[in-house]
Design a protein around this motif. Structure first.
Motif, mmCIF file in Angstrom:
data_model
loop_
_atom_site.group_PDB
_atom_site.id
_atom_site.type_symbol
_atom_site.label_atom_id
_atom_site.label_comp_id
_atom_site.label_asym_id
_atom_site.label_seq_id
_atom_site.Cartn_x
_atom_site.Cartn_y
_atom_site.Cartn_z
ATOM 1 N N GLY A 98 44.325 41.214 37.920
ATOM 2 C CA GLY A 98 44.001 39.838 38.177
ATOM 3 C C GLY A 98 42.690 39.514 38.644
ATOM 4 N N GLN A 99 42.474 38.384 39.008
ATOM 5 C CA GLN A 99 41.042 37.862 39.372
ATOM 6 C C GLN A 99 41.172 37.239 40.784
ATOM 7 O OE1 GLN A 99 38.949 35.852 36.044
ATOM 8 N NE2 GLN A 99 40.909 36.279 34.987
ATOM 9 N N ASP A 100 40.203 37.637 41.693
ATOM 10 C CA ASP A 100 39.912 36.939 43.045
ATOM 11 C C ASP A 100 39.725 37.930 43.920
ATOM 12 O OD1 ASP A 100 40.308 34.296 42.600
ATOM 13 O OD2 ASP A 100 42.389 34.077 42.939
ATOM 14 N N GLY A 101 40.555 39.238 44.005
ATOM 15 C CA GLY A 101 40.167 40.281 44.841
ATOM 16 C C GLY A 101 41.247 39.859 46.149
ATOM 17 N N SER A 102 42.471 39.434 45.910
ATOM 18 C CA SER A 102 43.146 38.996 46.882
ATOM 19 C C SER A 102 43.917 40.189 47.630
ATOM 20 C CB SER A 102 44.111 38.233 46.648
ATOM 21 O OG SER A 102 45.139 38.607 46.013
ATOM 22 N N ALA A 103 44.219 40.271 49.020
ATOM 23 C CA ALA A 103 44.448 41.584 49.476
ATOM 24 C C ALA A 103 45.750 42.246 48.966
ATOM 25 C CB ALA A 103 44.888 41.070 51.072
ATOM 26 N N PRO A 104 46.770 41.499 48.810
ATOM 27 C CA PRO A 104 48.159 42.508 48.284
ATOM 28 C C PRO A 104 47.588 43.109 46.918
ATOM 29 C CG PRO A 104 48.704 40.227 48.759
ATOM 30 C CD PRO A 104 47.335 40.260 48.859
ATOM 31 N N SER A 147 51.643 40.750 53.272
ATOM 32 C CA SER A 147 52.214 41.613 52.130
ATOM 33 C C SER A 147 52.615 43.006 52.911
ATOM 34 C CB SER A 147 51.298 41.778 51.092
ATOM 35 O OG SER A 147 50.004 42.611 51.565
ATOM 36 N N GLY A 148 53.371 43.776 52.234
ATOM 37 C CA GLY A 148 53.706 45.104 52.712
ATOM 38 C C GLY A 148 54.722 45.117 53.730
ATOM 39 N N PHE A 149 56.002 44.612 53.471
ATOM 40 C CA PHE A 149 57.019 44.538 54.400
ATOM 41 C C PHE A 149 58.044 45.622 54.729
ATOM 42 C CE2 PHE A 149 56.444 39.789 52.503
ATOM 43 C CZ PHE A 149 55.297 39.718 53.412
ATOM 44 N N GLY A 150 57.729 46.538 53.934
ATOM 45 C CA GLY A 150 58.427 47.815 54.080
ATOM 46 C C GLY A 150 59.695 47.886 53.269
#
Lengths: 345, 330
Positions: free
Chosen positions: A274-280, B159-162
């Motif tokens: 993807g694009q943006d570099g978001s945390a998840p 994110s990362g809720f287990g």
């Protein structure tokens, strides 16, 4: 016996209205008290002065897409950067609406906000406002593009962002799939930024991996839509190998759809990017899943530009415009991922 | 005149079943539209009726159904809740935050989300049912206010809720996805509530004529207030499910436009916006119609803007058929 059956009694309604009016008045007074005196005195001095002669005390950041996570990060980092120079950072609430944006910008021009950094939703429509700002002796910095009337600009290579991702996926397809397979693009054709990224992504991939079958181009910028579109695509093409997203959010929806369809995290024949570099997405890349790449912008670079470019204009520097670099983040770029996550946090 | 024997009352014969089926179709013309839609998609794509795709549609539509049922009851009682999209986001964020950053058990995370949703619903209910403010204005205001609150509290994506929390969105109960089981339970509960409880009948009575309902001894404030609370709670539950499915939530985009999608499903299902009329079966059809439409157009690879146009045309056609159907539907 009769009672008023449905509504509140007149007394309680009056009370409620009185409380509401009181609360609104208090809010209004507080808001006025917080912002008006300093800025009006400052702007009176600024009026009529040439931009290069100003001591900059205020920068207005007009960023219309307040719903995206990057916005909060940018405001936080820009505020900190501005504070280092004793500059106050103002923001607008445009709600992703060009009309509201125009109205807010006109208000800033009328109250002579010394420097305006604006990300125009409709560039042509913003031209006249930018001209009015320059005519009023204000600094106008265009964010995300270039206007005819401006002091400087902060540019991003949106097409470059898509190109980097497309090239990376094509290279992977050549190495891991022998140039064969199936790809779906999650695209955005509604705004210029999206069209540029989409074009870069598709052109680069299809040029370098002509043997890979393009099975879909679906509009999706958020995870929910990315998930439902990918679910449908997987019903038709269960052997889909690659999903590339216009945003990391949409691609992350595709990533979850593939996982729910039973694709193992370490699947060697699957690529999501993807694009943006978001945390998840960055975390998924770091963990070594089949979410393999993101074209990322560093929020700190952007935030510094938001403050530094207007300051440079005010200081009379020649060619103060900047182009914020975009970088492809992949598995193994651990230090960069950590740095980006720290900036986002 | 047709006479019905005692035996037929207990075990309906084929003729009675056929007559009942025809009545159901007459009362829910969307059933015909939905059947046609399914046929067209199956013939065009060849894969629409694949079990995997049907499971995907059901899972995608589950959150919609969970909110659509209580919202339908609210609309039948003459009220409206436009804040469900933001409530969904706040519920999703609360659940994700509790399960992720706070490392709470999935049960605590979901209960926390439900409490937040109930609180939003209670504020809506208090302002609309007890203070008599316009539900349209109040819930429109809450739509913006709750979204702003969510963004203020959770400016960055979660994110990362287990694995434990992932159960809610990803587990299978007797081979059926957990969100679909929850949605089915909500649909059955809603249908039973409307058909077999006195309060269910009060919902219709309040929607038809609040003054008359009040004079008949119906509590015309408490019932819709409770429905506001249930609707808020359901929206938060849907949010928790979405957070579990995606293992991520973004305050600014989660649930945006959801309120209109839910309301569309409710109205397509034959619930009158003016109150007093509607059924849970109709709501289910409305939900399935929207789910099938979105999925089918994607399967057919219809280009983006044509998809938008096709969705609009299909919605208007569905609504028109529902409107011009027999009076019994309204």
């Amino acid at each position: 016996m009769t009672r008023r059956p449905l509504s509140v009694t007149p007394a309680s309604r009056r009370q409620f209205l009185a409380w509401s009016a009181g609360a609104l008045t208090a809010t209004g007074l507080a808001a006025t008290g917080c912002s008006a005196p300093e800025s009006s005195s400052g702007s009176a001095k600024a009026a009529g002065a040439s931009p290069s002669a100003k001591k900059l005390t205020q920068i207005g950041l007009d960023y219309p897409f307040t719903q995206i996570p990057l916005y909060s990060t940018l405001v936080k980092l820009s505020t900190a950067a501005a504070k280092k120079h004793d500059v106050e950072l103002l923001t607008t609430s445009d709600a992703s609406n060009p009309d509201t944006q125009a109205s807010n910008l006109n208000t800033w021009v009328a109250r002579k906000t010394q420097a305006i950094v604006s990300f125009p939703m409709v560039f042509e429509a913003t031209e006249s406002i930018a001209k009015a700002a320059l005519d009023a002796g204000l600094i106008w910095v265009t964010y995300g593009g270039t206007l005819e009337n401006q002091s400087a600009d902060i540019r991003f290579s949106f097409r470059e962002s898509g190109t980097l991702l497309g090239e990376s996926a094509a290279k992977w397809a050549d190495e891991e799939l022998n140039g064969k397979g199936k790809i779906a693009f999650l695209v955005d054709n509604t705004i210029e930024l999206g069209r540029e990224r989409t074009k870069g992504m598709i052109d680069a991939f299809t040029k370098l991996a002509p043997g890979v079958d393009v099975v879909a181009q679906e509009q999706a910028i958020d995870p929910d839509t990315g998930l439902s579109k990918s679910n449908a695509l997987l019903a038709k093409h269960p052997d889909l190998n690659i999903i590339l997203g216009i945003t990391d959010a949409a691609a992350y929806g595709g990533f979850k759809a593939l996982q729910q369809a039973g694709r193992k995290n370490g699947d060697r024949k699957t690529f999501v990017g993807g694009q943006d570099g978001s945390a998840p997405s960055l975390l998924a890349i770091k963990q070594g899943t089949f979410y393999r790449a993101s074209s990322a912008l560093a929020p700190l670079d952007i935030s510094n530009a938001i403050v530094d470019v207007p300051l440079a204009v005010a200081a009379g520097k020649a060619k103060p415009s900047v182009e914020v670099p975009v970088k492809l983040i992949q598995r193994g770029d651990t230090a960069e991922i950590d740095a980006l996550l720290a900036q986002n946090g | 005149m047709t006479t019905v024997t005692a035996a037929e009352r207990v075990v309906p014969g084929p003729r009675a079943l056929a007559a009942h089926g025809l009545t159901t179709v007459r009362r829910n013309p969307l059933l015909v539209v939905l059947t046609l839609l399914v046929l067209v998609f199956q013939l065009s794509t060849g894969s629409f009726l694949d079990p995997g795709n049907l499971r995907g549609i059901a899972t995608d539509a589950a959150a919609l159904a969970i909110v659509a049922v209580p919202l339908a009851l609210l609309v039948i009682s003459g009220y409206l809740d436009l804040s469900v999209g933001s409530t969904l986001a706040l519920g999703a964020l609360t659940a994700g935050w509790l399960a992720g950053e706070q490392a709470q058990s999935p049960v605590v995370a979901v209960v926390g989300a439900l409490a937040v949703g109930a609180a939003v619903g209670a504020v809506n209910g208090l302002l609309c049912c007890y203070l008599g403010l316009s539900p349209f204005i109040v819930t429109l205001g809450m739509l913006a206010a709750v979204r702003g609150l969510a963004q203020q509290l959770f400016p960055l994506p979660l994110s990362g809720f287990g694995d434990g929390f992932a159960w809610l969105g990803g587990a299978r109960i007797a081979g059926i996805a957990a969100p679909v089981v929850v949605a089915a339970a909500v649909l059955v509960a809603g249908a039973l509530f409307l058909a077999y409880t006195p309060t269910g009948r009060h919902v219709f009575a309040i929607g038809v004529n609040r003054e008359a309902a009040y004079l008949s001894g119906v509590d015309v404030r408490r019932t819709p207030f409770a429905l506001f609370v249930v609707t808020g709670t359901a929206a938060a539950l849907a949010g928790a499910i979405k957070a579990s499915v995606l293992d991520s939530v973004v305050a600014g985009t989660s649930g945006t436009g959801f309120e209109l999608t839910v309301l569309t499903a409710v109205l397509l299902g034959g619930v009158a916006l003016s109150g007093g009329s509607g059924s849970v079966l109709g709501v289910l059809l409305g939900v399935l119609f929207l789910g099938c439409l979105q999925n089918g157009l994607t399967l057919m690879s219809v280009p983006t803007f044509w998809q938008q146009m096709a969705q609009g045309v299909a919605l208007v056609a569905g609504a028109a058929l529902a409107y011009f159907g027999p009076r019994a539907t309204r």
